[in-house]
Design a protein around this motif. Structure first.
Motif, PDB file in Angstrom:
ATOM      1  N   LYS A 132      58.657 -10.711 -24.918  1.00 43.49           N
ATOM      2  CA  LYS A 132      57.564 -11.008 -23.782  1.00 43.49           C
ATOM      3  C   LYS A 132      58.307 -11.554 -23.078  1.00 43.49           C
TER       4      LYS A 132
ATOM      5  N   HIS B 290      46.258 -31.975 -17.666  1.00 42.28           N
ATOM      6  CA  HIS B 290      45.251 -30.681 -16.533  1.00 42.28           C
ATOM      7  C   HIS B 290      44.806 -31.577 -15.155  1.00 42.28           C
TER       8      HIS B 290
ATOM      9  N   PHE C  85      59.290 -13.696 -26.499  1.00 41.09           N
ATOM     10  CA  PHE C  85      58.315 -13.794 -27.134  1.00 41.09           C
ATOM     11  C   PHE C  85      58.585 -12.542 -27.851  1.00 41.09           C
TER      12      PHE C  85
ATOM     13  N   GLU D 261      49.646 -33.152 -22.472  1.00 44.19           N
ATOM     14  CA  GLU D 261      47.864 -34.079 -23.125  1.00 44.19           C
ATOM     15  C   GLU D 261      47.651 -35.123 -23.765  1.00 44.19           C
TER      16      GLU D 261
ATOM     17  N   PRO E 195      57.622 -22.519 -31.556  1.00 44.55           N
ATOM     18  CA  PRO E 195      57.584 -21.997 -32.262  1.00 44.55           C
ATOM     19  C   PRO E 195      58.244 -20.183 -33.349  1.00 44.55           C
TER      20      PRO E 195
ATOM     21  N   GLU F 140      47.663 -23.937 -15.359  1.00 46.37           N
ATOM     22  CA  GLU F 140      46.317 -23.484 -16.323  1.00 46.37           C
ATOM     23  C   GLU F 140      46.734 -23.216 -16.782  1.00 46.37           C
ATOM     24  N   SER F 141      46.098 -22.857 -17.876  1.00 46.04           N
ATOM     25  CA  SER F 141      46.418 -23.177 -19.753  1.00 46.04           C
ATOM     26  C   SER F 141      47.245 -21.633 -19.731  1.00 46.04           C
ATOM     27  N   GLY F 142      47.963 -21.440 -20.602  1.00 41.90           N
ATOM     28  CA  GLY F 142      48.888 -20.826 -20.865  1.00 41.90           C
ATOM     29  C   GLY F 142      49.612 -20.324 -20.448  1.00 41.90           C
ATOM     30  N   SER F 143      50.267 -21.553 -18.932  1.00 39.26           N
ATOM     31  CA  SER F 143      51.835 -21.525 -18.198  1.00 39.26           C
ATOM     32  C   SER F 143      52.634 -21.441 -18.687  1.00 39.26           C
ATOM     33  N   GLY F 144      52.798 -22.007 -20.169  1.00 36.62           N
ATOM     34  CA  GLY F 144      53.896 -22.314 -20.389  1.00 36.62           C
ATOM     35  C   GLY F 144      54.131 -23.915 -20.698  1.00 36.62           C
ATOM     36  N   LYS F 145      53.764 -24.920 -20.486  1.00 36.25           N
ATOM     37  CA  LYS F 145      53.945 -26.444 -20.178  1.00 36.25           C
ATOM     38  C   LYS F 145      54.405 -26.592 -21.117  1.00 36.25           C
ATOM     39  N   SER F 146      53.562 -26.594 -22.128  1.00 42.62           N
ATOM     40  CA  SER F 146      53.200 -26.969 -23.562  1.00 42.62           C
ATOM     41  C   SER F 146      54.641 -25.805 -24.642  1.00 42.62           C
ATOM     42  N   ILE F 147      55.653 -25.006 -24.207  1.00 46.08           N
ATOM     43  CA  ILE F 147      56.560 -24.644 -24.753  1.00 46.08           C
ATOM     44  C   ILE F 147      57.308 -24.982 -24.273  1.00 46.08           C
TER      45      ILE F 147
ATOM     46  N   ILE G 249      58.092 -15.707 -21.956  1.00 47.22           N
ATOM     47  CA  ILE G 249      56.766 -16.478 -22.042  1.00 47.22           C
ATOM     48  C   ILE G 249      56.969 -17.599 -20.518  1.00 47.22           C
TER      49      ILE G 249
ATOM     50  N   MET H 112      60.234 -17.975 -31.449  1.00 49.92           N
ATOM     51  CA  MET H 112      60.140 -17.943 -29.404  1.00 49.92           C
ATOM     52  C   MET H 112      61.794 -17.955 -29.604  1.00 49.92           C
TER      53      MET H 112
HETATM   54  N1  LIG Z   1      52.954 -19.841 -31.074  1.00 51.69           N
HETATM   55  C1  LIG Z   1      52.811 -19.236 -30.714  1.00 51.69           C
HETATM   56  N2  LIG Z   1      53.100 -18.244 -31.102  1.00 51.69           N
HETATM   57  C2  LIG Z   1      53.188 -16.978 -29.426  1.00 51.69           C
HETATM   58  N3  LIG Z   1      52.873 -17.334 -28.141  1.00 51.69           N
HETATM   59  C3  LIG Z   1      52.566 -18.581 -28.255  1.00 51.69           C
HETATM   60  C4  LIG Z   1      52.240 -19.977 -28.766  1.00 51.69           C
HETATM   61  N4  LIG Z   1      51.866 -20.998 -28.170  1.00 51.69           N
HETATM   62  C5  LIG Z   1      51.812 -20.431 -27.203  1.00 51.69           C
HETATM   63  N5  LIG Z   1      51.921 -18.981 -27.150  1.00 51.69           N
HETATM   64  C6  LIG Z   1      51.975 -18.149 -25.715  1.00 51.69           C
HETATM   65  O1  LIG Z   1      53.139 -18.811 -24.836  1.00 51.69           O
HETATM   66  C7  LIG Z   1      52.427 -19.083 -23.326  1.00 51.69           C
HETATM   67  C8  LIG Z   1      52.056 -19.936 -23.247  1.00 51.69           C
HETATM   68  O2  LIG Z   1      51.778 -21.214 -23.614  1.00 51.69           O
HETATM   69  P1  LIG Z   1      51.272 -22.769 -23.601  1.00 51.69           P
HETATM   70  O3  LIG Z   1      51.252 -23.217 -25.018  1.00 51.69           O
HETATM   71  O4  LIG Z   1      52.962 -23.288 -23.243  1.00 51.69           O
HETATM   72  O5  LIG Z   1      50.539 -22.763 -22.173  1.00 51.69           O
HETATM   73  P2  LIG Z   1      50.400 -23.763 -21.955  1.00 51.69           P
HETATM   74  O6  LIG Z   1      50.589 -24.625 -20.314  1.00 51.69           O
HETATM   75  O7  LIG Z   1      50.528 -25.691 -22.776  1.00 51.69           O
HETATM   76  O8  LIG Z   1      48.107 -24.171 -21.741  1.00 51.69           O
HETATM   77  P3  LIG Z   1      47.516 -25.114 -22.696  1.00 51.69           P
HETATM   78  O9  LIG Z   1      47.102 -25.811 -21.300  1.00 51.69           O
HETATM   79  O10 LIG Z   1      46.420 -24.108 -21.928  1.00 51.69           O
HETATM   80  O11 LIG Z   1      47.641 -26.092 -22.909  1.00 51.69           O
HETATM   81  C9  LIG Z   1      51.293 -18.237 -23.307  1.00 51.69           C
HETATM   82  O12 LIG Z   1      50.773 -17.229 -22.700  1.00 51.69           O
HETATM   83  C10 LIG Z   1      50.538 -18.712 -24.897  1.00 51.69           C
HETATM   84  O13 LIG Z   1      49.979 -17.703 -25.159  1.00 51.69           O
END
Ligand SMILES: Nc1ncnc2c1ncn2[C@@H]1O[C@H](COP(=O)(O)OP(=O)(O)OP(=O)(O)O)[C@@H](O)[C@H]1O
Ligand SMILES: [Mg+2]
Length: 265
Positions: free
Chosen positions: A16, A207, A13, A174, A54, A37-44, A18, A57
């Motif tokens: 940076k 989680h 992104f 989740e 998004p 952990e939160s923000g580790s990239g699971k949802s991406i 991701i 990205m």
């Molecule tokens: N729409 C977006 N635009 C820019 N960066 C994003 C966006 N969505 C997520 N990120 C970044 O991508 C990285 C991975 O996010 P992701 O949502 O995949 O985390 P996650 O593991 O699903 O966390 P959680 O457990 O909190 O849901 C994080 O650094 C987040 O800040």
């Protein structure tokens, strides 16, 4: 048989990183869980598989093969064909699975219409069957607006809609976070039963280590955009090798205690 193969996937992104070299396979009929952990990239990771990244990205390298076809190359139109039919999603925010002021039945009907050539009556039957499958009062829910249902009912309706066209892969990000504990168990049991019945694969994000332990075949542990460890449920739970996996398990000490209690009984 491998259904999905994510190979050295890198996503960035604005330059940076991701996701960094994310690499895993999901077999047909497998329940694959991502924890971390939160923000580790699971949802991406999940979004990339569904073509729902998004804006801004981008996939910088790597591939995502679904049934041997690299889907990172698909157009939005081709992704729309795949989503719902072959790969479907259930999200934490079940409210957003439905448009608020359109009846559930009509939304299910539109989804079937978008993917299948069926008569009106056949479509209705298919939708009602799917609602029955998740143990909802089918006729009533079919004729309800989303806001007329409880959270648990709505999440089950969204699972019905996701499974209605018998997808090969269900991605559940989740799905129970917003539900109470009894409803959570109900929803997960429904997913597990459907997986068994349809032999589909599940990419599950949670989680909750207990959920990962109960349902997974394989677990991937994510940290800061990387999969730091991947293994069978037994390996990850009882013989973890990465310090971060150990840390995660130690943060949920009740699991082992629960196990010991079960053994003692
Ligand atoms: N729409 C977006 N635009 C820019 N960066 C994003 C966006 N969505 C997520 N990120 C970044 O991508 C990285 C991975 O996010 P992701 O949502 O995949 O985390 P996650 O593991 O699903 O966390 P959680 O457990 O909190 O849901 C994080 O650094 C987040 O800040
Ligand atoms: Mg997430």
């Amino acid at each position: 048989m491998t259904l999905l193969s994510v190979r050295k996937l890198n996503i960035a992104f604005h330059n940076k990183p991701i996701l960094k070299n994310v690499d895993f396979n999901i077999r047909q009929g497998e329940w694959f869980t991502l924890i971390g952990e939160s923000g580790s990239g699971k949802s991406i990771t999940a979004s990339a598989i569904g073509g729902l990244l998004p804006g801004e990205m981008i996939i910088t390298s790597g591939s995502i093969c679904f049934e041997d076809k690299d889907i990172t190359m698909l157009s939005n139109k081709e992704f729309r064909k795949l989503r719902g039919k072959e790969i479907s999603f259930v999200f934490q925010d079940y409210q957003s699975s439905f448009t608020p002021f359109i009846k559930i039945g009509k939304q299910m009907d539109e989804m079937i219409q978008a993917h299948c050539q069926l008569t009106k009556e056949e479509r209705r039957e298919k939708a009602l069957e799917a609602l029955e499958e998740v143990q909802l009062p089918a006729e009533r829910v079919y004729d309800s607006y989303p806001f007329q249902l409880s959270g648990g009912q709505l999440q089950r309706a969204s699972i019905a809609m996701a499974m209605m066209l018998k997808p090969k892969l269900l991605i559940a990000d989740e799905p129970t976070t917003a539900l109470d504990s009894i409803t959570t168990i109900h929803v997960l049991e429904i997913m597990a039963n459907m997986k068994k019945k349809m032999n589909c694969s599940i990419l599950f994000i949670t989680h909750d280590i207990r959920q990962a332990k109960k349902y997974s075949n394989t677990i991937g542990v994510m940290k800061q955009g990387e999969i730091v460890e991947i293994g069978t449920k037994e390996t990850i739970m009882y013989h973890p090798s990465h310090p971060y996996t150990k840390l995660l398990l130690n943060a949920a000490p009740t699991i082992r205690r629960l196990d010991q209690n079960i053994v003692l009984q």
